[in-house]
Write an enzyme that holds these catalytic residues in place. Structure first.
Site, PDB file in Angstrom:
ATOM      1  N   ASN A   1      -8.651  -2.618  -2.382  1.00 29.94           N
ATOM      2  CA  ASN A   1     -10.071  -2.007  -1.967  1.00 29.94           C
ATOM      3  C   ASN A   1      -9.749  -0.455  -1.974  1.00 29.94           C
ATOM      4  O   ASN A   1     -11.106   0.090  -1.871  1.00 29.94           O
ATOM      5  CB  ASN A   1     -10.358  -2.421  -0.578  1.00 29.94           C
ATOM      6  CG  ASN A   1      -9.168  -2.044   0.482  1.00 29.94           C
ATOM      7  OD1 ASN A   1      -8.138  -2.264   0.289  1.00 29.94           O
ATOM      8  ND2 ASN A   1      -9.694  -1.162   1.300  1.00 29.94           N
ATOM      9  N   HIS A   2      -8.847   0.155  -2.451  1.00 29.85           N
ATOM     10  CA  HIS A   2      -8.743   1.636  -2.663  1.00 29.85           C
ATOM     11  C   HIS A   2      -8.525   2.009  -4.062  1.00 29.85           C
ATOM     12  O   HIS A   2      -8.722   3.009  -4.521  1.00 29.85           O
ATOM     13  CB  HIS A   2      -7.645   2.378  -1.845  1.00 29.85           C
ATOM     14  CG  HIS A   2      -8.160   2.480  -0.523  1.00 29.85           C
ATOM     15  ND1 HIS A   2      -8.585   3.686   0.026  1.00 29.85           N
ATOM     16  CD2 HIS A   2      -7.885   1.738   0.604  1.00 29.85           C
ATOM     17  CE1 HIS A   2      -8.963   3.620   1.141  1.00 29.85           C
ATOM     18  NE2 HIS A   2      -8.481   2.645   1.525  1.00 29.85           N
TER      19      HIS A   2
ATOM     20  N   ASP B   1       0.838  -1.274  -0.136  1.00 29.73           N
ATOM     21  CA  ASP B   1       0.014  -0.099   0.039  1.00 29.73           C
ATOM     22  C   ASP B   1       0.811   1.313   0.062  1.00 29.73           C
ATOM     23  O   ASP B   1       1.591   1.692   1.057  1.00 29.73           O
ATOM     24  CB  ASP B   1      -0.885  -0.057   1.425  1.00 29.73           C
ATOM     25  CG  ASP B   1      -1.907  -1.245   1.275  1.00 29.73           C
ATOM     26  OD1 ASP B   1      -1.481  -2.284   0.885  1.00 29.73           O
ATOM     27  OD2 ASP B   1      -2.717  -1.098   1.730  1.00 29.73           O
TER      28      ASP B   1
ATOM     29  N   HIS C   1      -0.703   4.385  -1.040  1.00 30.06           N
ATOM     30  CA  HIS C   1      -1.490   5.398  -0.428  1.00 30.06           C
ATOM     31  C   HIS C   1      -1.181   6.824  -0.550  1.00 30.06           C
ATOM     32  O   HIS C   1      -1.309   7.590   0.172  1.00 30.06           O
ATOM     33  CB  HIS C   1      -2.009   4.881   1.206  1.00 30.06           C
ATOM     34  CG  HIS C   1      -3.028   4.109   1.426  1.00 30.06           C
ATOM     35  ND1 HIS C   1      -4.201   4.089   0.703  1.00 30.06           N
ATOM     36  CD2 HIS C   1      -2.777   2.938   1.889  1.00 30.06           C
ATOM     37  CE1 HIS C   1      -5.085   3.093   1.144  1.00 30.06           C
ATOM     38  NE2 HIS C   1      -3.977   2.074   1.912  1.00 30.06           N
TER      39      HIS C   1
ATOM     40  N   ASP D   1      -3.981  -0.347  -3.708  1.00 29.27           N
ATOM     41  CA  ASP D   1      -3.990   0.604  -2.717  1.00 29.27           C
ATOM     42  C   ASP D   1      -2.924   1.614  -2.989  1.00 29.27           C
ATOM     43  O   ASP D   1      -2.225   2.002  -2.175  1.00 29.27           O
ATOM     44  CB  ASP D   1      -3.892   0.287  -1.246  1.00 29.27           C
ATOM     45  CG  ASP D   1      -5.353  -0.428  -0.784  1.00 29.27           C
ATOM     46  OD1 ASP D   1      -6.232  -0.746  -1.670  1.00 29.27           O
ATOM     47  OD2 ASP D   1      -5.471  -0.378   0.593  1.00 29.27           O
TER      48      ASP D   1
ATOM     49  N   HIS E   1      -4.184  -8.477  -2.828  1.00 29.63           N
ATOM     50  CA  HIS E   1      -4.331  -7.677  -1.953  1.00 29.63           C
ATOM     51  C   HIS E   1      -5.180  -7.811  -0.740  1.00 29.63           C
ATOM     52  O   HIS E   1      -4.823  -7.738   0.430  1.00 29.63           O
ATOM     53  CB  HIS E   1      -4.987  -6.227  -2.654  1.00 29.63           C
ATOM     54  CG  HIS E   1      -5.006  -5.077  -1.503  1.00 29.63           C
ATOM     55  ND1 HIS E   1      -4.073  -4.256  -1.237  1.00 29.63           N
ATOM     56  CD2 HIS E   1      -5.992  -4.762  -0.784  1.00 29.63           C
ATOM     57  CE1 HIS E   1      -4.093  -3.569  -0.490  1.00 29.63           C
ATOM     58  NE2 HIS E   1      -5.417  -3.746  -0.029  1.00 29.63           N
TER      59      HIS E   1
END
Length: 373
Positions: free
Chosen positions: A279-280, A218, A220, A247, A328
């Site tokens: 999920n992002h 991730d 982010h 992500d 993920h």
């Protein structure tokens, strides 16, 4: 929360403060920081609706109910005062709103801010993109104006133009706070969509003899952490394949810079750079956790719609030398989910699967879907 991304702007943190101080004092400052971007479509994503649209038949979902900050900012932009903001900031918030209005009126008179009705009413795209629509979007991007005369960064002229020099230049300008021209960003994302549509839900990865595979978790939107990681691991190449395991965006303030760098790697070495959907990489999450607002502020909401289309076409996992599965969020749980009595409906409380799905079943999963978080 005091901003669309859940972060308190730096201007509101000039001294140590308690959480209550942040809530009461930072709200008008955050509003002042956000409202000038309304014309750039930062806040329209959070415009309140009478009822959140349901899941679309093809799998695309829309945003959930608007966060309080977005509603407050959108209401202030229309001339109203949000009760939640007044309750939070009291007299200070009211004074801040009045000051914002005065500054906004002054800027509007100078022609700096132009709020268009169609931008304020922006809603997430809920329909599939056909090949013809993507081609029309490409034609629209080609007709966009080029960069400013003083722009010194790379220019995108198709996948073949993405070389090592291109990537080094892109990384350099982004470190200086400079973005790629909007035209080039649109064309890059459109070409990534074309590339991802040719891939499978389960991708195959092979590690070269004597080499290694780098798996990146991730990111982010943390651009500087990403740059530090690349200094440690090196850049992706045919001899050094990478798997970016979802992500890429949200939470951090440089999600655009992170994803444009990853997409540049993908365009340069499509057979050696692999992307998994996390999920992002999902419409609702992007609206709630900041990527939507960031793209609207730095570019426009049309580009965000294309990012969403690219994310929907991402593979879900990759199989390394037919031995190791990289994904993920873990393997699917029971369908429908089963919870023990007295437990919450948190996915972590669900009863695990009695039988693991095999690879053939995973390959049949329809990845082109939006799931409510």
């Amino acid at each position: 929360p005091v901003s669309s991304s859940g972060r308190i702007p730096k201007m509101a943190m000039s001294k140590p403060a308690t959480r209550r101080d942040h809530c009461c004092r930072a709200a008008p400052l955050a509003l002042a920081a956000l409202l000038p971007n309304v014309g750039k479509s930062l806040m329209p994503a959070f415009a309140p609706t009478s009822q959140p649209p349901r899941m679309h038949a093809t799998g695309a979902a829309s945003s959930t109910a608007a966060p309080a900050t977005g509603v407050a900012a959108a209401g202030a932009a229309r001339g109203g005062v949000a009760p939640s903001l007044l309750a939070c900031g009291g007299v200070a918030a009211a004074a801040g709103i009045a000051a914002v209005r005065r500054r906004q009126q002054q800027r509007s008179q100078r022609g700096i801010i132009a709020v268009k009705a169609e931008e304020v009413l922006w809603q997430p795209r809920l329909e599939d993109w056909s090949a013809g629509e993507l081609e029309a979007e490409r034609d629209r991007a080609v007709s966009m104006e080029g960069p400013a005369a003083d722009y010194k960064g790379p220019r995108y002229e198709g996948p073949a133009s993405v070389t090592a020099e291109f990537i080094n230049s892109l990384i350099s300008i982004q470190e200086q706070g400079v973005l790629m021209p909007k035209r080039d960003a649109y064309l890059m994302v459109l070409d990534v969509i074309s590339s991802l549509r040719k891939e499978s839900t389960v991708g195959d990865v092979s590690i070269p003899q004597g080499q290694h595979l780098t798996v990146v978790g991730d990111l982010h939107g943390q651009y500087w952490d990403f740059m530090n990681l690349l200094k440690l691991a090196g850049l992706p190449s045919p001899d050094a394949p990478f798997v970016f395991n979802g992500d890429f965006v949200d939470r951090g303030s440089w999600s655009v810079e992170v994803i444009m760098t990853i997409f540049a790697f993908k365009l340069k070495d499509p057979a050696h750079v692999f992307l998994n959907r996390g999920n992002h990489e999902m419409l609702e999450t992007n609206i709630l956790y900041g990527f939507c607002g960031e793209v609207g502020s730095k570019y426009d909401m049309g580009l965000f719609d294309l990012f969403s289309e690219a994310f929907r076409n991402l593979p879900l996992c990759h199989l390394v030398d037919k031995k190791i599965l990289i994904l993920h969020g873990g393997l699917p749980g029971p369908d429908p989910r089963i919870w023990m009595p007295g437990q919450t409906h948190d996915p972590t409380d669900a009863i695990p699967m009695m039988r693991l799905a095999d690879l053939d079943e995973i390959r049949k999963v329809d990845r082109y879907i939006e799931v409510t978080p």
